[in-house]
Design a protein around this motif. Structure first.
Motif, PDB file in Angstrom:
ATOM      1  N   TRP A  31       0.685  -1.636  -0.324  1.00  0.00           N
ATOM      2  CA  TRP A  31      -0.227   0.061  -0.495  1.00  0.00           C
ATOM      3  C   TRP A  31       1.092   1.461   0.079  1.00  0.00           C
ATOM      4  N   SER A  32       2.315   1.339   0.737  1.00  0.00           N
ATOM      5  CA  SER A  32       3.275   2.103   0.401  1.00  0.00           C
ATOM      6  C   SER A  32       3.458   2.532  -0.923  1.00  0.00           C
ATOM      7  N   LEU A  33       3.562   1.412  -1.498  1.00  0.00           N
ATOM      8  CA  LEU A  33       3.914   2.229  -3.086  1.00  0.00           C
ATOM      9  C   LEU A  33       2.942   2.744  -3.760  1.00  0.00           C
ATOM     10  N   GLY A  34       2.132   1.949  -3.739  1.00  0.00           N
ATOM     11  CA  GLY A  34       0.280   2.487  -3.903  1.00  0.00           C
ATOM     12  C   GLY A  34       0.534   4.125  -4.205  1.00  0.00           C
ATOM     13  N   ARG A  35       0.045   3.927  -2.543  1.00  0.00           N
ATOM     14  CA  ARG A  35       0.265   5.320  -2.302  1.00  0.00           C
ATOM     15  C   ARG A  35       1.091   7.081  -2.740  1.00  0.00           C
ATOM     16  N   LEU A  36       2.447   5.685  -2.637  1.00  0.00           N
ATOM     17  CA  LEU A  36       3.436   6.661  -4.018  1.00  0.00           C
ATOM     18  C   LEU A  36       3.037   7.111  -4.881  1.00  0.00           C
ATOM     19  N   VAL A  37       2.484   5.731  -5.439  1.00  0.00           N
ATOM     20  CA  VAL A  37       2.113   6.376  -7.491  1.00  0.00           C
ATOM     21  C   VAL A  37       1.397   7.313  -7.365  1.00  0.00           C
TER      22      VAL A  37
END
Length: 323
Positions: free
Chosen positions: A63-69
């Motif tokens: 989810w951290s990666l999804g939020r960064l994208v």
């Protein structure tokens, strides 16, 4: 190393971004993400590969990666960048959008003057220099990032604080206004193009991840309405009629949010077709969705289109057959 596209210059050596020559307050990790995608293009980078490179030796969720994208896409939208920046490859990861890659040129800069030299497409730059020198590391020591941030930190902290207040106020006004709309079952027509064949309610806390899929449905005269959480989705379903609901599985800290939304909908005796669009569902999850009244679980865009579009084709055929 610098790259130019549209109005932007991306400096991966110093992790800086400018738009029309003006410095942009961007998070260093957002620029690292773009650097990794540029280096990998036209290949797609898996989520795990990005997690390992962006958060080395750190345990973080996907989810951290999804939020960064999502935040990176939002940054460029706020800078008036039109078009897709990062493609979501469902079940695989992320890739730089081809339309950005076509514009992308590498910029040669003088170390003393910073003057720009001749530019060349990314593909040409990569093939010409790969043999002569190793690819530079997009990472920058945290001390260097902190030093660069001090120069403009005060201004941007004030700007960010004001922006937060404005956004929070707008959100409160929206929520209050939305809940004053009478629950009369009236059709949702605000901003809807004429002649639509039907409507889909799409529930996802990162709606930008599904931009290309939504455009695919809209190109077939299907209107898309968005909700980012279960409560807003239930409110919209109580007020308006939709022909299908598409939801992600996990949202925020709730890994089974999509499944629970389906149970709440069915608990209200609402039989609107319900589809989960998620990553790598287990066989048990698929079976449970079917048992509890769901209409299908899709992993790829093609699988999703194959499940949902026939609903609207049947409606169009039925309407055409009526005298």
């Amino acid at each position: 190393m610098q790259y130019r596209f549209d109005r932007f210059v991306l400096d991966l050596t110093h992790l800086r971004l400018t738009a029309d020559g003006q410095a942009v307050d961007a998070d260093a990790r957002q620029l690292q993400l773009l650097g990794l995608l540029i280096a990998a293009y036209p290949e797609c980078l898996s989520r795990q590969s990005l997690l390992d490179q962006l958060w080395p030796e750190t345990v973080v969720s996907q989810w951290s990666l999804g939020r960064l994208v999502s935040d990176t896409r939002k940054l460029f939208r706020e800078l008036a960048f039109c078009g897709e920046l990062i493609e979501t490859q469902h079940g695989r990861g992320y890739r730089l959008a081809p339309e950005v890659a076509k514009q992308l040129h590498r910029v040669a800069a003088s170390a003393e003057t910073g003057a720009e030299g001749e530019t060349a497409p990314v593909a040409q730059a990569r093939s010409a220099e790969a043999a002569a020198a190793p690819a530079p590391d997009v990472g920058v020591p945290s001390s260097q990032i902190a030093a660069a941030g001090v120069r403009e930190g005060n201004f941007w902290r004030l700007f960010s604080a004001v922006a937060v207040v404005v956004v929070a106020t707008a959100l409160v006004v929206y929520l209050i206004t939305a809940r004053r709309i009478p629950d009369d079952g009236a059709p949702l027509v605000i901003g809807e193009a004429p002649g639509v064949r039907g409507r889909i309610l799409w529930v996802d806390d990162n709606p930008d991840n599904n931009l290309s899929e939504r455009r695919h449905f809209e190109s077939r005269d299907i209107a898309i309405y968005l909700a980012t959480n279960t409560e807003d989705a239930m409110t919209l379903l109580s007020m308006y009629r939709y022909d299908a609901v598409i939801s992600d599985m996990g949202r925020g800290e709730e890994p089974l949010a999509g499944f629970k939304l389906m149970e709440r909908i069915r608990g209200k005796r609402d039989d609107t077709p319900y589809f989960l669009y998620t990553i790598m569902p287990s066989k048990a999850q698929r079976q449970l969705v079917e048992q509890r009244g769901g209409n299908g679980v899709a992993v790829t865009p093609e699988e999703l289109y194959g499940m949902v579009l026939p609903l609207f084709d049947e409606r169009s055929a039925s309407a055409a057959s009526k005298p």
